[in-house]
Design a protein around this motif. Sequence first.
Motif, PDB file in Angstrom:
ATOM      1  N   ARG A   1       0.799  -1.203  -0.069  1.00 47.48           N
ATOM      2  CA  ARG A   1       0.218   0.047  -0.046  1.00 47.48           C
ATOM      3  C   ARG A   1       0.887   1.216   0.245  1.00 47.48           C
ATOM      4  N   HIS A   2       0.481   2.193  -0.763  1.00 45.54           N
ATOM      5  CA  HIS A   2       1.057   3.631  -0.830  1.00 45.54           C
ATOM      6  C   HIS A   2       0.147   4.395  -1.701  1.00 45.54           C
ATOM      7  N   GLY A   3      -0.829   4.580  -0.985  1.00 45.94           N
ATOM      8  CA  GLY A   3      -2.079   5.486  -1.393  1.00 45.94           C
ATOM      9  C   GLY A   3      -3.088   4.750  -2.177  1.00 45.94           C
ATOM     10  N   ARG A   4      -2.774   3.387  -2.556  1.00 42.06           N
ATOM     11  CA  ARG A   4      -3.553   2.430  -3.147  1.00 42.06           C
ATOM     12  C   ARG A   4      -3.232   1.294  -2.621  1.00 42.06           C
ATOM     13  N   ARG A   5      -4.070   0.341  -2.801  1.00 36.60           N
ATOM     14  CA  ARG A   5      -3.917  -1.382  -2.409  1.00 36.60           C
ATOM     15  C   ARG A   5      -3.458  -2.113  -3.729  1.00 36.60           C
ATOM     16  N   GLU A   6      -2.351  -2.659  -3.888  1.00 34.13           N
ATOM     17  CA  GLU A   6      -1.898  -3.473  -4.522  1.00 34.13           C
ATOM     18  C   GLU A   6      -1.595  -4.934  -4.137  1.00 34.13           C
ATOM     19  N   GLU A   7      -2.386  -5.871  -4.777  1.00 35.02           N
ATOM     20  CA  GLU A   7      -2.208  -7.330  -4.410  1.00 35.02           C
ATOM     21  C   GLU A   7      -0.966  -7.918  -4.927  1.00 35.02           C
ATOM     22  N   VAL A   8      -0.217  -8.668  -4.376  1.00 33.08           N
ATOM     23  CA  VAL A   8       1.268  -8.866  -5.158  1.00 33.08           C
ATOM     24  C   VAL A   8       1.434 -10.326  -4.495  1.00 33.08           C
ATOM     25  N   HIS A   9       2.347 -10.767  -5.361  1.00 30.52           N
ATOM     26  CA  HIS A   9       2.920 -12.212  -5.069  1.00 30.52           C
ATOM     27  C   HIS A   9       4.473 -11.886  -4.801  1.00 30.52           C
ATOM     28  N   LEU A  10       4.975 -12.307  -3.756  1.00 32.78           N
ATOM     29  CA  LEU A  10       6.408 -11.998  -3.522  1.00 32.78           C
ATOM     30  C   LEU A  10       7.136 -13.370  -3.677  1.00 32.78           C
ATOM     31  N   ASP A  11       7.958 -13.323  -4.638  1.00 30.62           N
ATOM     32  CA  ASP A  11       8.934 -14.526  -4.810  1.00 30.62           C
ATOM     33  C   ASP A  11      10.315 -14.371  -4.389  1.00 30.62           C
ATOM     34  N   GLU A  12      10.548 -15.121  -3.655  1.00 30.06           N
ATOM     35  CA  GLU A  12      11.751 -15.047  -2.779  1.00 30.06           C
ATOM     36  C   GLU A  12      13.117 -15.305  -4.098  1.00 30.06           C
ATOM     37  N   VAL A  13      14.207 -14.678  -3.879  1.00 31.40           N
ATOM     38  CA  VAL A  13      15.117 -14.597  -4.815  1.00 31.40           C
ATOM     39  C   VAL A  13      16.304 -15.362  -4.230  1.00 31.40           C
ATOM     40  N   ALA A  14      16.833 -16.168  -4.893  1.00 30.00           N
ATOM     41  CA  ALA A  14      18.041 -17.038  -4.767  1.00 30.00           C
ATOM     42  C   ALA A  14      19.400 -16.177  -4.044  1.00 30.00           C
ATOM     43  N   PRO A  15      19.924 -16.635  -3.246  1.00 28.75           N
ATOM     44  CA  PRO A  15      21.083 -15.686  -2.740  1.00 28.75           C
ATOM     45  C   PRO A  15      21.952 -15.524  -3.530  1.00 28.75           C
ATOM     46  N   GLU A  16      22.381 -16.380  -4.650  1.00 22.54           N
ATOM     47  CA  GLU A  16      23.440 -15.946  -5.615  1.00 22.54           C
ATOM     48  C   GLU A  16      22.832 -14.710  -6.532  1.00 22.54           C
ATOM     49  N   GLN A  17      21.548 -14.427  -6.595  1.00 25.12           N
ATOM     50  CA  GLN A  17      20.971 -13.441  -7.394  1.00 25.12           C
ATOM     51  C   GLN A  17      20.583 -12.097  -6.512  1.00 25.12           C
ATOM     52  N   ARG A  18      20.908 -12.011  -5.370  1.00 26.85           N
ATOM     53  CA  ARG A  18      20.619 -10.920  -4.543  1.00 26.85           C
ATOM     54  C   ARG A  18      21.588  -9.964  -4.564  1.00 26.85           C
ATOM     55  N   ALA A  19      22.780  -9.986  -4.738  1.00 35.25           N
ATOM     56  CA  ALA A  19      23.726  -8.916  -4.760  1.00 35.25           C
ATOM     57  C   ALA A  19      23.349  -7.606  -5.235  1.00 35.25           C
ATOM     58  N   PRO A  20      23.021  -7.682  -6.723  1.00 34.54           N
ATOM     59  CA  PRO A  20      22.684  -6.248  -7.252  1.00 34.54           C
ATOM     60  C   PRO A  20      21.359  -5.645  -6.412  1.00 34.54           C
ATOM     61  N   VAL A  21      20.439  -6.389  -6.002  1.00 35.31           N
ATOM     62  CA  VAL A  21      19.267  -5.895  -5.154  1.00 35.31           C
ATOM     63  C   VAL A  21      19.719  -5.238  -3.948  1.00 35.31           C
ATOM     64  N   LEU A  22      20.645  -5.934  -2.953  1.00 40.24           N
ATOM     65  CA  LEU A  22      21.154  -5.417  -2.020  1.00 40.24           C
ATOM     66  C   LEU A  22      21.775  -4.061  -2.192  1.00 40.24           C
ATOM     67  N   LYS A  23      22.646  -4.124  -3.173  1.00 40.82           N
ATOM     68  CA  LYS A  23      23.364  -2.719  -3.464  1.00 40.82           C
ATOM     69  C   LYS A  23      22.468  -1.688  -3.651  1.00 40.82           C
ATOM     70  N   ALA A  24      21.247  -1.821  -4.600  1.00 45.74           N
ATOM     71  CA  ALA A  24      20.220  -0.979  -4.714  1.00 45.74           C
ATOM     72  C   ALA A  24      19.365  -0.542  -3.406  1.00 45.74           C
ATOM     73  N   TYR A  25      19.203  -1.312  -2.633  1.00 47.31           N
ATOM     74  CA  TYR A  25      18.477  -1.236  -1.254  1.00 47.31           C
ATOM     75  C   TYR A  25      19.179  -0.465  -0.463  1.00 47.31           C
ATOM     76  N   VAL A  26      20.489  -0.741  -0.435  1.00 47.27           N
ATOM     77  CA  VAL A  26      21.398  -0.066   0.708  1.00 47.27           C
ATOM     78  C   VAL A  26      21.551   1.350   0.344  1.00 47.27           C
ATOM     79  N   GLY A  27      21.788   1.686  -1.183  1.00 45.93           N
ATOM     80  CA  GLY A  27      21.662   3.032  -1.820  1.00 45.93           C
ATOM     81  C   GLY A  27      20.486   3.754  -1.472  1.00 45.93           C
ATOM     82  N   ARG A  28      19.155   3.062  -1.320  1.00 47.37           N
ATOM     83  CA  ARG A  28      17.971   3.779  -1.227  1.00 47.37           C
ATOM     84  C   ARG A  28      17.485   3.882   0.407  1.00 47.37           C
ATOM     85  N   ALA A  29      17.891   2.798   1.010  1.00 44.18           N
ATOM     86  CA  ALA A  29      17.148   2.853   2.619  1.00 44.18           C
ATOM     87  C   ALA A  29      18.435   3.082   3.494  1.00 44.18           C
TER      88      ALA A  29
END
Length: 154
Positions: A90-118
Amino acid sequence: MTVRRWLYRGGRPNRLARGADRLTAALFARGAGPDHLVALEVRGRRSGRTVGLPLVVAEVHGERYLVSMLGDRVNWVRNVRAAEGEAVLRHGRREEVHLDEVAPEQRAPVLKAYVGRAPNARTHIPVDKDAPLREFARVAPRFPVFRVVPRDAG
């Protein structure tokens, strides 16, 4: 010990952090703040009640991701797994989602983007935001990442 670490000592939010999370989730759900600040709503695995908490969405190559800065022992991660990935953002609207877990070997680019944003995540993820991907790959198994898929997209 920094205040941020104290709020989440042992990888769990203390009473003050839980209260702040509830308030922040309510604000994000109503659309306050930038679009990458959302409220995740997921059914509690034991209570069956909907549980909401604030999260930061990372974006990589047009895909959205949620990251657990506190590791895989936190309730929201356990609840998402128990709900087989079914959740609501939710962010002003409701969005039903499915959360697919990412394999550890594919997480590095996401973690880098996340640490840059959060910025608060930098307290818990022990890698500098400007570090090379191999440093994020080294810690990736400790931090669950979920790809956000709109439910209507399959």
